[in-house]
Design an enzyme around this catalytic site. Structure first.
Site, PDB file in Angstrom:
ATOM      1  N   HIS A  75      -1.622   8.096  -4.967  1.00 40.46           N
ATOM      2  CA  HIS A  75      -0.452   8.954  -4.795  1.00 40.46           C
ATOM      3  C   HIS A  75       0.501   8.264  -3.821  1.00 40.46           C
ATOM      4  CE1 HIS A  75      -3.021   9.771  -1.351  1.00 40.46           C
ATOM      5  NE2 HIS A  75      -1.917  10.112  -0.697  1.00 40.46           N
TER       6      HIS A  75
ATOM      7  N   HIS B 140       4.951   3.554  -0.087  1.00 40.15           N
ATOM      8  CA  HIS B 140       4.061   2.588  -0.745  1.00 40.15           C
ATOM      9  C   HIS B 140       2.942   3.367  -1.429  1.00 40.15           C
ATOM     10  CE1 HIS B 140       1.950   3.477   3.003  1.00 40.15           C
ATOM     11  NE2 HIS B 140       0.844   3.222   2.303  1.00 40.15           N
TER      12      HIS B 140
END
Length: 193
Positions: free
Chosen positions: A139, A52
């Site tokens: 990220h 995620h």
């Protein structure tokens, strides 16, 4: 926001994120496997189902905050249209030569991600949740490094674009086998016209 002091209060470990479609998780997993096979050292790898993009880690809060966090997401969803982001590249924090975290980078869509983070952050602080200490650095985490590692070859995750249409509130339950992430609330962003 007090830490656990009473057995009567129930706490949840929460974070707000963008979830990824299964086909993208599969591509990330294939990339992660090739990196994994080229590393000497101990890394705790993120499970495929847990990939995620974290927008805001909240941590442990009293259950009474859950409805307020849902309100924040409802509000933010009215200000942000759906948008695209691009996953690309491979790196490490603080550096790839001495990493604590291995990641896939985010290229396109950073402005929208920062806008969402700011909208969420301001509203969470107003609700009494402490301000995020670390700068926002979007990220996708592939793994957390447990000791010094050696990466035997260069890697580059090839460009993958996805449409971001939802923001998800996850509960994270820590287990000896690793964390279990459970979506507990989702909001849909405005349709891009």
């Amino acid at each position: 926001m007090a830490k656990k002091s009473s057995k009567d209060i129930s706490y949840k470990r929460l974070f707000i994120a963008i979830d990824f479609p299964e086909d993208l998780k599969e591509k990330i997993f294939v990339f992660q496997k090739s990196v994994r096979n080229s590393i000497i050292g101990n890394v705790k790898w993120v499970e495929k189902e847990n990939f995620h993009l974290t927008l805001r880690f909240i941590g442990e809060v009293s259950e009474k905050y859950v409805d307020e966090i849902k309100e924040v997401l409802d509000e933010v969803s009215h200000y942000v249209e759906s948008f695209s982001i691009t996953l690309e590249g491979f790196g490490g924090f603080p550096s790839l030569s001495s990493p604590r975290v291995l990641w896939i980078g985010i290229k396109d869509g950073l402005g929208n991600l920062e806008k969402i983070f700011d909208l969420i952050e301001r509203r969470l602080v107003k609700k009494g949740i402490p301000k995020e200490k670390k700068p926002f650095s979007p990220h996708l985490t592939l793994g957390r490094v447990k000791e010094n590692i050696r990466i035997l070859q260069d890697f580059d995750f090839k460009k993958e674009e996805i449409l971001v249409e939802e923001i998800v509130l996850f509960e994270s339950t820590l287990t000896p086998q690793g964390p279990i992430y459970q979506p507990i609330y989702k909001v849909t962003l405005k349709k891009h016209i």
